[in-house]
Design a protein around this motif. Structure first.
Motif, mmCIF file in Angstrom:
data_model
loop_
_atom_site.group_PDB
_atom_site.id
_atom_site.type_symbol
_atom_site.label_atom_id
_atom_site.label_comp_id
_atom_site.label_asym_id
_atom_site.label_seq_id
_atom_site.Cartn_x
_atom_site.Cartn_y
_atom_site.Cartn_z
ATOM 1 N N ALA A 90 -32.561 38.224 -9.795
ATOM 2 C CA ALA A 90 -33.003 39.127 -8.720
ATOM 3 C C ALA A 90 -33.682 40.365 -9.315
ATOM 4 C CB ALA A 90 -31.814 39.541 -7.863
ATOM 5 N N LYS A 91 -33.127 40.868 -10.405
ATOM 6 C CA LYS A 91 -33.723 42.065 -11.027
ATOM 7 C C LYS A 91 -35.105 41.749 -11.619
ATOM 8 C CE LYS A 91 -31.134 44.881 -13.516
ATOM 9 N NZ LYS A 91 -30.423 46.153 -13.424
ATOM 10 N N ALA A 92 -35.243 40.532 -12.165
ATOM 11 C CA ALA A 92 -36.539 40.138 -12.738
ATOM 12 C C ALA A 92 -37.571 39.938 -11.627
ATOM 13 C CB ALA A 92 -36.371 38.857 -13.555
ATOM 14 N N LEU A 93 -37.099 39.401 -10.481
ATOM 15 C CA LEU A 93 -37.988 39.133 -9.346
ATOM 16 C C LEU A 93 -38.453 40.434 -8.673
ATOM 17 C CD1 LEU A 93 -38.941 36.479 -8.096
ATOM 18 C CD2 LEU A 93 -36.947 36.518 -6.589
ATOM 19 N N TYR A 94 -37.552 41.412 -8.641
ATOM 20 C CA TYR A 94 -37.861 42.691 -7.979
ATOM 21 C C TYR A 94 -37.650 43.828 -8.979
ATOM 22 C CZ TYR A 94 -36.852 39.489 -4.119
ATOM 23 O OH TYR A 94 -36.818 38.398 -3.288
ATOM 24 N N PRO A 95 -38.542 43.977 -9.943
ATOM 25 C CA PRO A 95 -38.315 44.935 -11.041
ATOM 26 C C PRO A 95 -38.259 46.396 -10.591
ATOM 27 C CG PRO A 95 -40.507 43.930 -11.189
ATOM 28 C CD PRO A 95 -39.782 43.213 -10.111
ATOM 29 N N ASN A 96 -38.827 46.710 -9.415
ATOM 30 C CA ASN A 96 -38.797 48.111 -8.960
ATOM 31 C C ASN A 96 -37.578 48.426 -8.102
ATOM 32 O OD1 ASN A 96 -41.290 48.590 -10.171
ATOM 33 N ND2 ASN A 96 -42.337 47.659 -8.406
ATOM 34 N N ALA A 97 -36.757 47.393 -7.857
ATOM 35 C CA ALA A 97 -35.627 47.592 -6.944
ATOM 36 C C ALA A 97 -34.379 48.055 -7.695
ATOM 37 C CB ALA A 97 -35.327 46.286 -6.221
ATOM 38 N N GLU A 98 -33.571 48.858 -7.012
ATOM 39 C CA GLU A 98 -32.260 49.226 -7.565
ATOM 40 C C GLU A 98 -31.234 48.205 -7.065
ATOM 41 O OE1 GLU A 98 -31.865 53.781 -8.783
ATOM 42 O OE2 GLU A 98 -31.450 53.434 -6.670
ATOM 43 N N LEU A 99 -30.303 47.851 -7.947
ATOM 44 C CA LEU A 99 -29.254 46.890 -7.582
ATOM 45 C C LEU A 99 -27.990 47.655 -7.186
ATOM 46 C CD1 LEU A 99 -28.078 43.990 -7.442
ATOM 47 C CD2 LEU A 99 -27.576 44.182 -9.892
ATOM 48 N N LEU A 100 -27.539 47.460 -5.933
ATOM 49 C CA LEU A 100 -26.351 48.145 -5.420
ATOM 50 C C LEU A 100 -25.295 47.081 -5.144
ATOM 51 C CD1 LEU A 100 -28.105 50.420 -2.714
ATOM 52 C CD2 LEU A 100 -28.160 50.661 -5.206
ATOM 53 N N VAL A 101 -24.132 47.180 -5.765
ATOM 54 C CA VAL A 101 -23.134 46.107 -5.585
ATOM 55 C C VAL A 101 -21.764 46.642 -5.171
ATOM 56 C CG1 VAL A 101 -24.279 44.677 -7.350
ATOM 57 C CG2 VAL A 101 -22.233 45.964 -7.957
ATOM 58 N N HIS A 102 -21.017 45.759 -4.520
ATOM 59 C CA HIS A 102 -19.633 46.061 -4.131
ATOM 60 C C HIS A 102 -18.740 45.769 -5.339
ATOM 61 C CE1 HIS A 102 -15.920 45.986 -1.772
ATOM 62 N NE2 HIS A 102 -16.602 46.544 -0.791
ATOM 63 N N PRO A 103 -17.688 46.585 -5.565
ATOM 64 C CA PRO A 103 -16.832 46.348 -6.741
ATOM 65 C C PRO A 103 -15.994 45.073 -6.680
ATOM 66 C CG PRO A 103 -15.974 48.169 -5.418
ATOM 67 C CD PRO A 103 -17.302 47.804 -4.833
ATOM 68 N N GLU A 104 -16.077 44.318 -5.575
ATOM 69 C CA GLU A 104 -15.426 43.004 -5.547
ATOM 70 C C GLU A 104 -16.237 41.970 -6.337
ATOM 71 O OE1 GLU A 104 -14.723 41.960 -1.448
ATOM 72 O OE2 GLU A 104 -13.403 43.659 -1.137
ATOM 73 N N CYS A 105 -17.469 42.338 -6.748
ATOM 74 C CA CYS A 105 -18.260 41.437 -7.599
ATOM 75 C C CYS A 105 -17.677 41.448 -9.007
ATOM 76 C CB CYS A 105 -19.721 41.896 -7.644
ATOM 77 S SG CYS A 105 -20.597 41.684 -6.086
ATOM 78 N N LYS A 106 -17.995 40.399 -9.783
ATOM 79 C CA LYS A 106 -17.478 40.284 -11.145
ATOM 80 C C LYS A 106 -17.956 41.453 -12.019
ATOM 81 C CE LYS A 106 -17.176 35.257 -11.655
ATOM 82 N NZ LYS A 106 -18.168 34.336 -11.103
ATOM 83 N N PRO A 107 -17.163 41.836 -13.041
ATOM 84 C CA PRO A 107 -17.569 42.944 -13.919
ATOM 85 C C PRO A 107 -18.950 42.748 -14.545
ATOM 86 C CG PRO A 107 -15.285 42.383 -14.332
ATOM 87 C CD PRO A 107 -15.805 41.363 -13.366
ATOM 88 N N GLU A 108 -19.311 41.485 -14.903
ATOM 89 C CA GLU A 108 -20.619 41.275 -15.547
ATOM 90 C C GLU A 108 -21.772 41.473 -14.555
ATOM 91 O OE1 GLU A 108 -18.153 38.960 -15.441
ATOM 92 O OE2 GLU A 108 -18.930 36.908 -15.319
ATOM 93 N N VAL A 109 -21.501 41.319 -13.248
ATOM 94 C CA VAL A 109 -22.512 41.611 -12.218
ATOM 95 C C VAL A 109 -22.569 43.130 -12.017
ATOM 96 C CG1 VAL A 109 -23.126 41.295 -9.775
ATOM 97 C CG2 VAL A 109 -22.253 39.354 -11.111
ATOM 98 N N CYS A 110 -21.393 43.757 -11.935
ATOM 99 C CA CYS A 110 -21.336 45.220 -11.764
ATOM 100 C C CYS A 110 -22.029 45.924 -12.927
ATOM 101 C CB CYS A 110 -19.884 45.694 -11.657
ATOM 102 S SG CYS A 110 -19.070 45.164 -10.134
ATOM 103 N N ALA A 111 -21.926 45.336 -14.139
ATOM 104 C CA ALA A 111 -22.513 45.965 -15.328
ATOM 105 C C ALA A 111 -24.033 46.077 -15.212
ATOM 106 C CB ALA A 111 -22.139 45.175 -16.573
ATOM 107 N N LEU A 112 -24.640 45.229 -14.385
ATOM 108 C CA LEU A 112 -26.104 45.253 -14.228
ATOM 109 C C LEU A 112 -26.547 46.180 -13.088
ATOM 110 C CD1 LEU A 112 -26.722 41.397 -14.590
ATOM 111 C CD2 LEU A 112 -27.348 43.164 -16.244
ATOM 112 N N ALA A 113 -25.573 46.738 -12.356
ATOM 113 C CA ALA A 113 -25.895 47.506 -11.144
ATOM 114 C C ALA A 113 -26.310 48.938 -11.440
ATOM 115 C CB ALA A 113 -24.697 47.500 -10.210
ATOM 116 N N ASP A 114 -27.135 49.475 -10.533
ATOM 117 C CA ASP A 114 -27.482 50.905 -10.599
ATOM 118 C C ASP A 114 -26.444 51.721 -9.839
ATOM 119 O OD1 ASP A 114 -30.282 50.871 -11.815
ATOM 120 O OD2 ASP A 114 -30.405 49.337 -10.254
ATOM 121 N N TYR A 115 -25.735 51.081 -8.922
ATOM 122 C CA TYR A 115 -24.702 51.767 -8.139
ATOM 123 C C TYR A 115 -23.633 50.756 -7.756
ATOM 124 C CZ TYR A 115 -22.291 54.071 -4.301
ATOM 125 O OH TYR A 115 -21.319 54.590 -3.488
ATOM 126 N N ILE A 116 -22.359 51.165 -7.865
ATOM 127 C CA ILE A 116 -21.232 50.310 -7.455
ATOM 128 C C ILE A 116 -20.455 51.086 -6.400
ATOM 129 C CG2 ILE A 116 -19.141 49.090 -8.223
ATOM 130 C CD1 ILE A 116 -20.270 49.394 -11.137
#
Ligand code: 13P
Ligand code: SF4
Length: 305
Positions: A186-212
């Motif tokens: 998703a980050k490669a597809l939308y390089p200008n987008a910020e990734l915002l995730v819920h902390p119920e996601c896995k730590p390796e997904v959260c590690a890629l986020a701009d905001y948790i």
């Protein structure tokens, strides 16, 4: 009846019958529009505590309706869709946690609010995703047993390095299903987008986020940000709500797997049927459960307030 007519009927009926409608932010837009309060689990529990109506209709899942009943036992509390449970809340029961506690007698038991009322009676304090870090920091004891979500627990442990946090193997199957590869794609597809995730996601997904953050945290971040494009890593309804609130911004869904069947169980027709006495389920809890679970929720509001 079309949607707008049904909404008008619901607004009329809720006034006539002195009903307050609470809707979690994962509910459909047409339901959020007729609710008196919307928000994340923490905001809804604070809102529920201040409601003066004789009946509360919770459009969300069972543990949220139970929280309303615990905070207002004298009120009639209706869950909009009787089938709306929560897979995470159903993972661990009271007896199991009583056994686990024997191994950690010097630990403060911190329960995510996504747990049953019965389980809360054997815990020390509740947290929600938006209040967990603040509350754990405010607990005097260094030793914490955090249940049931190991992903939220790992996020809290990272923010509270001076605490000794023991995690169990529970979590939300909807959020935990998202992979690091999906986030990278998703980050490669939308390089200008910020990734915002819920902390119920896995730590390796959260590690890629701009905001948790919690559902409200994600909404507030996206609304107040100067950025124009976001990838939303929580239930897909949040991307839809945000697109209405911010038509000048673009919201992408991190994964199409992010659909909670329990949150989708309530329809606008269910809300109408609850108000005409033909649907929903009245929540009943015995006095001991209300008293035991209330201690845990009051402590959450005290430490998180
Ligand atoms: P919030 O605490 O962010 O409202 O989340 C509740 C929930 O069930 C997330 O899956
Ligand atoms: Fe429960 Fe997960 Fe649904 Fe939230 S998204 S209500 S944690 S099953």
């Amino acid at each position: 009846m079309n949607i707008a007519q049904l909404q008008q009927e619901i607004i009329k009926l809720k006034k006539e019958k002195d009903v307050c409608i609470l809707a979690h932010s994962y509910q459909a837009r047409e339901i959020c529009e007729i609710a008196d309060f919307t928000g994340d689990s923490y905001k809804l529990s604070v809102d529920a505590a201040g409601v003066t109506n004789s009946t509360i209709l919770m459009c969300g899942v069972r543990f949220m309706a139970e929280t309303c009943k615990i905070l207002s036992p004298e009120k009639t509390v209706i869950l909009s869709a009787p089938s709306a449970g929560c897979d995470m809340a159903d993972q661990m029961d009271r007896d199991y946690i009583c056994e686990v506690k024997k191994q950690y007698p010097d630990h403060t038991v911190v329960a995510y609010i996504n747990t049953t009322a019965a389980l809360k009676t054997v815990c020390d304090v509740c947290v929600t995703s938006s209040s967990a870090v603040k509350i754990v920091k405010g607990i005097e004891n260094k030793n914490i047993l955090f249940i049931p979500d190991c992903n939220l627990g790992a996020h809290v442990a990272q923010q509270c390095p001076d605490k000794n946090i023991k995690l169990l193997n529970g979590g939300c199957p909807v959020h935990a299903n998202v992979t690091k590869e999906e986030a990278e794609r998703a980050k490669a597809l939308y390089p200008n987008a910020e990734l915002l995730v819920h902390p119920e996601c896995k730590p390796e997904v959260c590690a890629l986020a701009d905001y948790i953050g919690s559902t409200s945290g994600i909404i507030n971040y996206a609304v107040s940000s100067d950025k124009k494009e976001f990838i939303i890593g929580t239930e897909i309804s949040i991307a839809e709500h945000l697109q209405y609130v911010c038509p000048d911004k673009t919201f992408r869904v991190l994964s199409l797997k992010l659909i909670c069947p329990h949150m989708k169980a309530t329809t606008l027709v269910d809300v109408y049927n609850c108000l005409t006495g033909k649907g929903g389920e009245e929540i009943t809890l015995d006095d001991a459960t209300v008293e035991g679970a209330r201690r845990c929720i009051d402590e959450m509001i005290r430490l998180g307030g």
